[in-house]
Design a protein around this motif. Structure first.
Motif, short mmCIF file in Angstrom:
data_model
loop_
_atom_site.label_atom_id
_atom_site.label_comp_id
_atom_site.label_asym_id
_atom_site.label_seq_id
_atom_site.Cartn_x
_atom_site.Cartn_y
_atom_site.Cartn_z
N LEU A 249 -4.03 30.34 -26.93
CA LEU A 249 -3.25 31.06 -25.93
C LEU A 249 -1.77 31.08 -26.30
N SER A 250 -1.27 29.96 -26.80
CA SER A 250 0.13 29.94 -27.24
C SER A 250 0.30 30.82 -28.48
N GLY A 251 -0.70 30.87 -29.33
CA GLY A 251 -0.65 31.74 -30.50
C GLY A 251 -0.61 33.21 -30.12
N ILE A 252 -1.39 33.56 -29.11
CA ILE A 252 -1.41 34.95 -28.63
C ILE A 252 -0.03 35.34 -28.09
N LEU A 253 0.66 34.40 -27.45
CA LEU A 253 2.00 34.70 -26.93
C LEU A 253 3.00 34.99 -28.05
N MET A 254 2.73 34.47 -29.26
CA MET A 254 3.64 34.70 -30.40
C MET A 254 3.19 35.84 -31.29
N SER A 255 2.03 36.41 -31.04
CA SER A 255 1.42 37.39 -31.92
C SER A 255 2.34 38.56 -32.25
N LYS A 256 2.36 38.88 -33.54
CA LYS A 256 3.15 40.03 -34.01
C LYS A 256 2.26 41.14 -34.57
#
Length: 135
Positions: free
Chosen positions: A84-91
């Motif tokens: 979920l934290s990775g999705i928030l940073m997704s580019k």
């Protein structure tokens, strides 16, 4: 058949984890793809092992079972918050989601859960090894 699928999923996740840790070698896009894939495998892993959840409240708890239950619950939390934290940073993959401007916080959370999650994952895998393979 179900046991073979479990083994394939577990081996796939085991192989993918070090790849994800090699972020600078594999690149941002592949990291997002592999991270999404391992999250899907994690969900399938839990679906295949759903019987464990129904047995949590049953039976007696000795020290080993208490340890494994706490470990599994911590690992569950870590392996949900990490993607979920990775999705928030997704580019790349999740650009359709609104930008909440929390990338710095999300990166800190993602790294914390990634490294500690890896430690918990190794302990989890070790507790499930057959006795004849343990040192």
């Amino acid at each position: 058949m179900k046991k073979e699928i479990r083994i394939i999923i577990d081996i796939s996740m085991t192989v993918m984890m070090p790849l994800l840790m090699a972020y600078s070698l594999i690149g941002e896009l592949f990291h997002e793809i592999a991270g999404s894939l391992i999250f899907i495998l994690f969900i399938v892993h839990h679906i295949l092992n759903r019987k464990w959840y129904s047995n949590v409240a049953k039976g007696k708890y000795n020290a080993r079972r208490i340890f494994q239950t706490i470990l599994n619950m911590l690992l569950l939390i870590f392996m949900i918050l990490q993607p979920l934290s990775g999705i928030l940073m997704s580019k790349h993959l999740y650009t359709f989601l609104p930008d909440l401007h929390v990338s710095a916080l999300a990166r800190s959370v993602h790294m914390l859960f990634a490294y500690w999650g890896y430690v918990l994952l190794c302990i989890h895998a070790g507790t499930h090894m057959p006795a004849n393979l343990r040192w």
